[in-house]
Design an enzyme around this catalytic site. Structure first.
Site, PDB file in Angstrom:
ATOM      1  N   PHE A 182      77.082  51.087 -20.394  1.00 37.44           N
ATOM      2  CA  PHE A 182      78.177  50.370 -21.051  1.00 37.44           C
ATOM      3  C   PHE A 182      79.549  50.783 -20.520  1.00 37.44           C
ATOM      4  CE2 PHE A 182      78.493  54.269 -23.556  1.00 37.44           C
ATOM      5  CZ  PHE A 182      79.863  54.381 -23.742  1.00 37.44           C
ATOM      6  N   LYS A 232      70.667  43.813 -15.000  1.00 35.25           N
ATOM      7  CA  LYS A 232      70.558  43.922 -16.464  1.00 35.25           C
ATOM      8  C   LYS A 232      71.690  44.837 -16.926  1.00 35.25           C
ATOM      9  CE  LYS A 232      69.263  46.512 -19.440  1.00 35.25           C
ATOM     10  NZ  LYS A 232      70.349  46.423 -20.441  1.00 35.25           N
ATOM     11  N   GLU A 242      73.728  46.041 -23.019  1.00 37.57           N
ATOM     12  CA  GLU A 242      73.786  45.042 -24.104  1.00 37.57           C
ATOM     13  C   GLU A 242      75.015  45.246 -24.978  1.00 37.57           C
ATOM     14  OE1 GLU A 242      71.850  47.574 -23.636  1.00 37.57           O
ATOM     15  OE2 GLU A 242      70.821  48.288 -25.433  1.00 37.57           O
ATOM     16  N   SER A 279      72.178  57.465 -19.153  1.00 43.13           N
ATOM     17  CA  SER A 279      72.030  58.851 -19.602  1.00 43.13           C
ATOM     18  C   SER A 279      70.847  59.513 -18.883  1.00 43.13           C
ATOM     19  CB  SER A 279      71.834  58.878 -21.109  1.00 43.13           C
ATOM     20  OG  SER A 279      70.776  58.020 -21.444  1.00 43.13           O
ATOM     21  N   CYS A 286      81.678  58.906 -16.690  1.00 42.47           N
ATOM     22  CA  CYS A 286      80.714  59.892 -16.185  1.00 42.47           C
ATOM     23  C   CYS A 286      81.426  60.964 -15.372  1.00 42.47           C
ATOM     24  CB  CYS A 286      79.686  59.204 -15.318  1.00 42.47           C
ATOM     25  SG  CYS A 286      80.446  58.274 -13.993  1.00 42.47           S
ATOM     26  N   GLU A 308      76.161  66.579 -23.307  1.00 42.74           N
ATOM     27  CA  GLU A 308      77.123  65.570 -22.856  1.00 42.74           C
ATOM     28  C   GLU A 308      77.594  64.822 -24.103  1.00 42.74           C
ATOM     29  OE1 GLU A 308      75.762  62.001 -20.805  1.00 42.74           O
ATOM     30  OE2 GLU A 308      77.542  62.050 -19.563  1.00 42.74           O
TER      31      GLU A 308
HETATM   32  P1  NAD Z   1      72.112  54.511 -21.662  1.00 48.53           P
HETATM   33  O1  NAD Z   1      71.206  55.449 -20.940  1.00 48.53           O
HETATM   34  O2  NAD Z   1      71.997  54.421 -23.139  1.00 48.53           O
HETATM   35  O3  NAD Z   1      71.882  53.011 -21.127  1.00 48.53           O
HETATM   36  C1  NAD Z   1      71.903  52.706 -19.755  1.00 48.53           C
HETATM   37  C2  NAD Z   1      71.043  51.474 -19.512  1.00 48.53           C
HETATM   38  O4  NAD Z   1      69.694  51.756 -19.884  1.00 48.53           O
HETATM   39  C3  NAD Z   1      71.480  50.261 -20.332  1.00 48.53           C
HETATM   40  O5  NAD Z   1      71.376  49.110 -19.537  1.00 48.53           O
HETATM   41  C4  NAD Z   1      70.478  50.240 -21.478  1.00 48.53           C
HETATM   42  O6  NAD Z   1      70.212  48.946 -21.972  1.00 48.53           O
HETATM   43  C5  NAD Z   1      69.232  50.812 -20.843  1.00 48.53           C
HETATM   44  N1  NAD Z   1      68.399  51.536 -21.809  1.00 48.53           N
HETATM   45  C6  NAD Z   1      68.790  52.078 -22.996  1.00 48.53           C
HETATM   46  N2  NAD Z   1      67.743  52.669 -23.586  1.00 48.53           N
HETATM   47  C7  NAD Z   1      66.672  52.516 -22.782  1.00 48.53           C
HETATM   48  C8  NAD Z   1      65.313  52.932 -22.843  1.00 48.53           C
HETATM   49  N3  NAD Z   1      64.852  53.633 -23.872  1.00 48.53           N
HETATM   50  N4  NAD Z   1      64.495  52.616 -21.825  1.00 48.53           N
HETATM   51  C9  NAD Z   1      64.954  51.918 -20.767  1.00 48.53           C
HETATM   52  N5  NAD Z   1      66.246  51.507 -20.645  1.00 48.53           N
HETATM   53  C10 NAD Z   1      67.085  51.799 -21.630  1.00 48.53           C
HETATM   54  O7  NAD Z   1      73.592  54.867 -21.200  1.00 48.53           O
HETATM   55  P2  NAD Z   1      74.943  54.309 -21.786  1.00 48.53           P
HETATM   56  O8  NAD Z   1      75.170  54.911 -23.123  1.00 48.53           O
HETATM   57  O9  NAD Z   1      75.001  52.842 -21.626  1.00 48.53           O
HETATM   58  O10 NAD Z   1      75.983  54.937 -20.727  1.00 48.53           O
HETATM   59  C11 NAD Z   1      76.478  56.244 -20.826  1.00 48.53           C
HETATM   60  C12 NAD Z   1      75.666  57.203 -19.987  1.00 48.53           C
HETATM   61  O11 NAD Z   1      75.679  56.776 -18.626  1.00 48.53           O
HETATM   62  C13 NAD Z   1      76.265  58.611 -19.976  1.00 48.53           C
HETATM   63  O12 NAD Z   1      75.218  59.534 -20.036  1.00 48.53           O
HETATM   64  C14 NAD Z   1      76.989  58.687 -18.636  1.00 48.53           C
HETATM   65  O13 NAD Z   1      77.150  59.977 -18.114  1.00 48.53           O
HETATM   66  C15 NAD Z   1      76.060  57.870 -17.796  1.00 48.53           C
HETATM   67  N6  NAD Z   1      76.741  57.403 -16.607  1.00 48.53           N
HETATM   68  C16 NAD Z   1      76.503  58.050 -15.447  1.00 48.53           C
HETATM   69  C17 NAD Z   1      77.151  57.665 -14.297  1.00 48.53           C
HETATM   70  C18 NAD Z   1      76.899  58.386 -13.008  1.00 48.53           C
HETATM   71  O14 NAD Z   1      77.451  57.981 -12.007  1.00 48.53           O
HETATM   72  N7  NAD Z   1      76.090  59.408 -12.960  1.00 48.53           N
HETATM   73  C19 NAD Z   1      78.044  56.591 -14.324  1.00 48.53           C
HETATM   74  C20 NAD Z   1      78.267  55.936 -15.530  1.00 48.53           C
HETATM   75  C21 NAD Z   1      77.605  56.352 -16.673  1.00 48.53           C
END
Ligand code: NAD
Length: 506
Positions: A158, A182, A185, A235, A290, A390
């Site tokens: 997000f 994808k 959401e 994450s 991030c 985090e």
């Molecule tokens: P998230 O892990 O909740 O979601 C990321 C994606 O995974 C979304 O598209 C979501 O719909 C999907 N998802 C959620 N739950 C899932 C599941 N159980 N199984 C499969 N897919 C699933 O992350 P977020 O809250 O949207 O974003 C924040 C996180 O992203 C933080 O941990 C941040 O550090 C990380 N991030 C990392 C970088 C990097 O470059 N390393 C960059 C941006 C964000």
């Protein structure tokens, strides 16, 4: 007349084969909220496997023709996308602010950093050039080519609804792949806006598709036999899951995970500049980056002065709706705001010194948004949850260390390795840090060292699963595979039988 609370709720569509697609009847529905007002603005379909399969089928069908489209034509379309994006980036920034909550300037910065990758991808003809060796053996030539993989799935978080997808899709498309994105959401509209832009730029239908959804849609992508590669950002636990399931299914996977970024401040640093940097990098985008700094590692002798300077600056920040000139906007959802607030509770209970308490907040907004004020802790120790986890919110933790060596040891023992920074005027110390630190992206007096598009973005350890970083040369490598061709053309000298292994001494 419509009142503020009677806002029309839009229904967001998928984008498949160059057109908006309504949700399946059996789709579940999610809500999208404006985090600054707390109002629901849209509903988003959460795709079942059948809708994901439809998008993948569209991408797989479009692949052969797109792969065989000339580099000149592909580049023209990417360049047209770049021009449209540049001309209309304000619209995209407004969409980001309305669904993510980050302030407008920050949203514009996000779009610009994504545009950098689009510009990088405009140079794809040079990036795809192979090698050629004439007469490797007598009248035998060898050359190498890189070819696209097929359907590239991109699953994004997000916090950067435009930039993170743009870390991947410009390179994937330029290299001749087709894409199913994808997006998160929580803020899905940016992806659909970019799909419409691709259409306007002349991209053939089916080359870029968007399906909305959650775990069910992600699993469908990971299991689809027609998906060749998966680029995931999110994450750490989910990145690891995506990496393991995707690779078990034979796909090429790069899965970027979470972070805990440290900023080491040495006694010789300019403490005013270091304090400015800590505030910008800790509280920008409400800490939902991030590459945000979340731990200040201060050498003891300057810690009091540094913490005082950070606090003084932080008190001047204006918190509110990102469209009203605030410095810092809300958290993305009420649930996330509450989770971050619970970390502030935990830090206080664990005995850290709460210098600024973000739970006291009076934001500039006309609704009930998901706000916290910036929070600053001092005397944090490495066993406290505000240090180990985090938090992904506007919470800065100061950990005091006796010297440079203990600072580096602390950073290197952290399970994450996304970004880090050192603040010092000592070139020798900075050089040592660069060499010794076990983190993928390093800043020297630069708090958010996000690499330019022509370098590659990615962390180490639990911040990235797989061995390929995003964009730059590694991105081109990820979205292509190499082939080496050895050829000769009929020549009498090549006749005769010889069952030995071919060597080049002929
Ligand atoms: P998230 O892990 O909740 O979601 C990321 C994606 O995974 C979304 O598209 C979501 O719909 C999907 N998802 C959620 N739950 C899932 C599941 N159980 N199984 C499969 N897919 C699933 O992350 P977020 O809250 O949207 O974003 C924040 C996180 O992203 C933080 O941990 C941040 O550090 C990380 N991030 C990392 C970088 C990097 O470059 N390393 C960059 C941006 C964000």
């Amino acid at each position: 007349m419509q009142t503020a609370t009677q806002t029309t709720i839009r229904t967001i569509t998928h984008w498949i084969n160059g057109a908006p697609i309504e949700a399946d009847q059996d789709s579940r529905i999610g809500k999208v909220t404006n985090p600054a007002t707390g109002r629901v603005t849209s509903q988003v379909p959460l795709a079942p496997t059948s809708t994901v399969d439809q998008a993948v089928a569209a991408a797989a069908t479009a692949f052969p023709a797109w792969r065989d489209t000339s580099l000149a034509r592909r580049t023209q379309i990417i360049f047209a996308f770049r021009e449209l994006l540049n001309a209309r980036k304000g619209e995209l920034a407004e969409i980001i602010t309305a669904e993510h909550g980050k302030v407008l300037d920050d949203a514009l910065g996000e779009v610009s950093r994504g545009q950098d990758v689009v510009e990088f991808a405009c140079g794809i003809p040079t990036l795809l050039k192979g090698g050629f060796t004439e007469n490797a053996s007598t009248k035998v030539d060898v050359h190498s080519v890189r070819q696209p993989l097929g359907v590239a799935a991109i699953i994004s978080p997000f916090n950067f609804p435009a930039m993170v997808p743009m870390w991947f899709f410009p390179v994937a498309i330029a290299a001749g792949n087709t894409v199913v994105l994808k997006p998160s959401e929580k803020d899905p509209t940016a992806a659909i806006w970019m799909a419409e832009l691709w259409k306007e730029a002349g991209l053939p239908d089916g080359v870029f598709n968007v399906v909305h959804g959650d775990k069910e849609a992600v699993d469908a992508l990971l299991d689809s036999p027609d998906v060749a590669s998966v680029s995931f950002v999110g994450s750490t636990p989910i990145a690891q899951y995506v990496y393991e399931r995707g690779t078990a299914n034979g796909k090429r996977v790069q899965a970027l995970g979470g972070a805990k970024n440290h900023m080491l401040v040495l006694p010789d640093a300019d403490l005013d500049l270091a304090a400015d940097a800590a505030v910008n990098a800790g509280y920008g985008a409400a800490g939902e980056r991030c590459m945000a700094i979340s731990a200040i590692v201060a050498v003891e002798s300057i810690a009091d002065e540094l913490v005082a300077k950070i606090a003084e600056r932080t008190r001047t920040l204006r918190i509110g709706d990102g469209t009203r000139g605030a410095d810092m906007g809300p958290l993305v959802t009420a649930a996330h705001r509450d989770k971050v607030a619970s970390y502030i509770d935990a830090g206080e209970q664990a005995g850290a010194t709460l210098v600024l308490d973000g739970r006291q907040v009076d934001p500039d907004t006309d609704g009930e948004g998901f706000f916290l004020n910036p929070t600053l802790f001092d005397h944090v120790t490495a066993d406290m949850s505000i240090y180990t986890d985090e938090i992904f919110g506007p919470v800065l933790s100061t950990v005091r260390v006796p010297s440079y060596d203990e600072g580096v040891a602390l950073i290197n023992s952290n399970p994450y390795g996304n970004g880090t920074a050192i603040f010092t005027n000592d070139g020798g110390a900075a050089r040592r840090f660069e060499n010794e630190i076990q983190v993928g992206m390093v800043g020297i007096n630069v708090p958010i060292p996000v690499p330019m598009a022509y370098y590659s973005f990615g962390g180490w350890k639990n911040s990235l699963f797989g061995d390929t970083h995003a964009h730059g040369a590694e991105g081109v490598h990820f979205f292509t595979r190499g082939k080496v061709v050895t050829s000769r053309w009929l020549d009498p000298s090549h006749g005769g039988l010889n069952l030995g292994f071919p060597t080049n001494d002929a």
